[in-house]
Design a protein around this motif. Structure first.
Motif, mmCIF file in Angstrom:
data_model
loop_
_atom_site.group_PDB
_atom_site.id
_atom_site.type_symbol
_atom_site.label_atom_id
_atom_site.label_comp_id
_atom_site.label_asym_id
_atom_site.label_seq_id
_atom_site.Cartn_x
_atom_site.Cartn_y
_atom_site.Cartn_z
ATOM 1 N N ILE A 39 0.838 -1.195 0.000
ATOM 2 C CA ILE A 39 0.000 0.000 0.000
ATOM 3 C C ILE A 39 0.875 1.248 0.000
ATOM 4 O O ILE A 39 0.639 2.185 -0.753
ATOM 5 N N PHE A 40 1.886 1.255 0.852
ATOM 6 C CA PHE A 40 2.917 2.287 0.787
ATOM 7 C C PHE A 40 4.179 1.756 1.461
ATOM 8 O O PHE A 40 4.142 0.762 2.196
ATOM 9 N N CYS A 41 5.305 2.418 1.183
ATOM 10 C CA CYS A 41 6.599 1.965 1.674
ATOM 11 C C CYS A 41 7.195 2.955 2.667
ATOM 12 O O CYS A 41 6.993 4.167 2.553
ATOM 13 N N GLN A 42 7.936 2.425 3.610
ATOM 14 C CA GLN A 42 8.654 3.251 4.564
ATOM 15 C C GLN A 42 9.589 4.202 3.812
ATOM 16 O O GLN A 42 10.306 3.802 2.908
ATOM 17 N N GLY A 43 9.554 5.470 4.175
ATOM 18 C CA GLY A 43 10.418 6.452 3.535
ATOM 19 C C GLY A 43 9.783 7.184 2.378
ATOM 20 O O GLY A 43 10.318 8.191 1.906
ATOM 21 N N SER A 44 8.630 6.714 1.908
ATOM 22 C CA SER A 44 7.953 7.383 0.800
ATOM 23 C C SER A 44 7.153 8.574 1.318
ATOM 24 O O SER A 44 6.832 8.666 2.500
ATOM 25 N N LEU A 45 6.862 9.497 0.419
ATOM 26 C CA LEU A 45 6.043 10.638 0.807
ATOM 27 C C LEU A 45 4.593 10.194 0.958
ATOM 28 O O LEU A 45 4.089 9.417 0.139
ATOM 29 N N ARG A 58 -1.108 -5.086 7.423
ATOM 30 C CA ARG A 58 0.013 -5.188 8.362
ATOM 31 C C ARG A 58 0.926 -3.980 8.184
ATOM 32 O O ARG A 58 1.312 -3.642 7.070
ATOM 33 N N ILE A 59 1.260 -3.342 9.303
ATOM 34 C CA ILE A 59 2.186 -2.215 9.306
ATOM 35 C C ILE A 59 3.524 -2.723 9.834
ATOM 36 O O ILE A 59 3.572 -3.348 10.904
ATOM 37 N N TYR A 60 4.606 -2.471 9.099
ATOM 38 C CA TYR A 60 5.900 -2.998 9.525
ATOM 39 C C TYR A 60 7.022 -2.027 9.190
ATOM 40 O O TYR A 60 6.884 -1.131 8.352
ATOM 41 N N THR A 61 8.145 -2.212 9.885
ATOM 42 C CA THR A 61 9.360 -1.455 9.609
ATOM 43 C C THR A 61 10.478 -2.442 9.276
ATOM 44 O O THR A 61 10.374 -3.636 9.567
ATOM 45 N N ASN A 62 11.544 -1.942 8.681
ATOM 46 C CA ASN A 62 12.704 -2.769 8.366
ATOM 47 C C ASN A 62 13.849 -2.398 9.306
ATOM 48 O O ASN A 62 14.199 -1.222 9.433
ATOM 49 N N MET A 72 1.828 -3.264 13.851
ATOM 50 C CA MET A 72 0.387 -3.352 14.099
ATOM 51 C C MET A 72 -0.275 -4.123 12.975
ATOM 52 O O MET A 72 0.245 -4.197 11.852
ATOM 53 N N ILE A 73 -1.443 -4.673 13.273
ATOM 54 C CA ILE A 73 -2.330 -5.241 12.264
ATOM 55 C C ILE A 73 -3.674 -4.532 12.391
ATOM 56 O O ILE A 73 -4.221 -4.410 13.495
ATOM 57 N N PHE A 74 -4.186 -4.058 11.263
ATOM 58 C CA PHE A 74 -5.446 -3.325 11.268
ATOM 59 C C PHE A 74 -6.508 -4.086 10.482
ATOM 60 O O PHE A 74 -6.206 -4.790 9.514
ATOM 61 N N ARG A 75 -7.773 -3.899 10.906
ATOM 62 C CA ARG A 75 -8.903 -4.571 10.268
ATOM 63 C C ARG A 75 -10.023 -3.581 9.996
ATOM 64 O O ARG A 75 -9.840 -2.373 10.091
ATOM 65 N N ASP A 76 -11.187 -4.119 9.674
ATOM 66 C CA ASP A 76 -12.356 -3.297 9.323
ATOM 67 C C ASP A 76 -12.589 -2.187 10.355
ATOM 68 O O ASP A 76 -12.608 -2.446 11.564
ATOM 69 N N GLY A 77 -12.763 -0.952 9.862
ATOM 70 C CA GLY A 77 -13.048 0.176 10.736
ATOM 71 C C GLY A 77 -11.816 0.895 11.240
ATOM 72 O O GLY A 77 -11.928 2.002 11.785
ATOM 73 N N ASP A 78 -10.623 0.289 11.081
ATOM 74 C CA ASP A 78 -9.391 0.950 11.518
ATOM 75 C C ASP A 78 -8.908 1.932 10.454
ATOM 76 O O ASP A 78 -9.261 1.819 9.277
ATOM 77 N N PHE A 79 -8.063 2.877 10.873
ATOM 78 C CA PHE A 79 -7.441 3.790 9.919
ATOM 79 C C PHE A 79 -5.931 3.741 10.100
ATOM 80 O O PHE A 79 -5.426 3.387 11.163
ATOM 81 N N PHE A 80 -5.193 4.078 9.048
ATOM 82 C CA PHE A 80 -3.734 4.099 9.133
ATOM 83 C C PHE A 80 -3.183 5.089 8.106
ATOM 84 O O PHE A 80 -3.899 5.539 7.218
ATOM 85 N N GLY A 81 -1.904 5.432 8.283
ATOM 86 C CA GLY A 81 -1.279 6.398 7.386
ATOM 87 C C GLY A 81 -1.460 7.831 7.818
ATOM 88 O O GLY A 81 -1.185 8.759 7.057
ATOM 89 N N GLU A 82 -1.885 8.035 9.074
ATOM 90 C CA GLU A 82 -2.236 9.379 9.522
ATOM 91 C C GLU A 82 -1.018 10.231 9.892
ATOM 92 O O GLU A 82 -1.082 11.462 9.816
ATOM 93 N N SER A 94 5.972 0.747 6.587
ATOM 94 C CA SER A 94 5.358 0.254 5.355
ATOM 95 C C SER A 94 4.029 -0.410 5.674
ATOM 96 O O SER A 94 3.784 -0.833 6.813
ATOM 97 N N ALA A 95 3.162 -0.520 4.676
ATOM 98 C CA ALA A 95 1.856 -1.163 4.851
ATOM 99 C C ALA A 95 1.631 -2.152 3.720
ATOM 100 O O ALA A 95 1.869 -1.830 2.548
ATOM 101 N N VAL A 96 1.164 -3.355 4.062
ATOM 102 C CA VAL A 96 0.890 -4.379 3.059
ATOM 103 C C VAL A 96 -0.454 -5.032 3.370
ATOM 104 O O VAL A 96 -0.826 -5.215 4.534
ATOM 105 N N ALA A 97 -1.207 -5.357 2.323
ATOM 106 C CA ALA A 97 -2.502 -6.020 2.495
ATOM 107 C C ALA A 97 -2.279 -7.502 2.765
ATOM 108 O O ALA A 97 -1.631 -8.189 1.964
ATOM 109 N N MET A 98 -2.802 -8.000 3.875
ATOM 110 C CA MET A 98 -2.674 -9.408 4.217
ATOM 111 C C MET A 98 -3.773 -10.245 3.569
ATOM 112 O O MET A 98 -3.650 -11.459 3.441
#
Length: 226
Positions: A39-45, A58-62, A72-82, A94-98
């Motif tokens: 969905i997006f990568c660490q370090g990107s705008l 799934r939200i992760y770092t390297n 973190m893991i997010f599901r229905d109703g959650d928000f991220f990227g704020e 970074s964020a990836v769809a599980m």
């Protein structure tokens, strides 16, 4: 289901009345990601806030060694990227769809306008950010002070608390999880996760069926020493 109806199901916007929801829904877009899609990568705008309509992210770092560490893991109703929307800096993770995941999207300009116009949203965002900060502090403490097997057990307990559904005395973790996912969450290797899960199964404390994990006895799992 239209954007207005979808917004009503997002806890962050639960304080808004119908008129405010209608104004905000006009600024929303929609995006769907297939399983495994980045969905997006660490370090990107970052200029987009994501609100999960359905799915799992799934939200992760390297780490410096290149290991993925899930935050973190997010599901229905959650928000991220704020965070990037609030400070305008690069993505901190970074964020990836599980699973196949559908999201509502809100651009930074509309997001900041919404916060300025509706203090109720700002309160909800601050409450959620505070909870996530507490979670991160606890997570860092566990990484620094416990062994890898202990972190696996702690991760199962945390997931049961955050995503557990109690069914006839059993706590089903309502997530699709692989052993690689658990290893990333616990900050350890897949081999360690496999060994710990095998031991917990032998003790009759957990059950795993098709990447769905259930805790059969939470009280006993709390007492496990590994």
């Amino acid at each position: 289901m239209n954007n207005l109806e979808l917004l009503r199901g997002v806890p962050m916007f639960a304080r808004l009345d119908a008129a405010h929801l209608r104004l905000l829904s006009a600024s929303l877009g929609s995006q769907t990601f297939g399983r495994g899609a980045t969905i997006f990568c660490q370090g990107s705008l970052g200029n987009t806030l994501y609100l999960i309509v359905s799915g799992q992210v799934r939200i992760y770092t390297n780490s410096q060694l290149g290991q993925e560490i899930s935050v973190m893991i997010f599901r229905d109703g959650d928000f991220f990227g704020e965070l990037s929307l609030l400070d305008g800096h690069e993505r901190s993770a970074s964020a990836v769809a599980m699973r196949t995941t559908t999201t509502l999207t809100l651009h930074r300009t509309a997001f900041l306008d919404a916060i300025r116009s509706y203090p109720e949203i700002a309160v909800s965002v601050l409450e959620e950010l505070s909870a996530r900060l507490r979670h991160s502090n606890t997570y860092i403490e566990h990484l620094a002070s416990t062994s890898a097997p202990q972190r696996v057990v702690r991760t199962l307990l945390d997931l049961a608390d955050q995503h557990g559904i109690i069914e006839q005395g059993t706590t089903r973790i309502n997530l699709h999880l692989t052993q690689d996912d658990l290893a990333s969450l616990a900050g350890t290797t897949r081999e360690t996760v496999n060994r710990v899960l095998a031991g917990l199964r032998e003790q009759g404390l957990i059950q795993i069926e098709r990447a769905r994990l259930s805790v059969l006895n939470l009280a006993q799992l709390e007492q496990v020493t590994v």
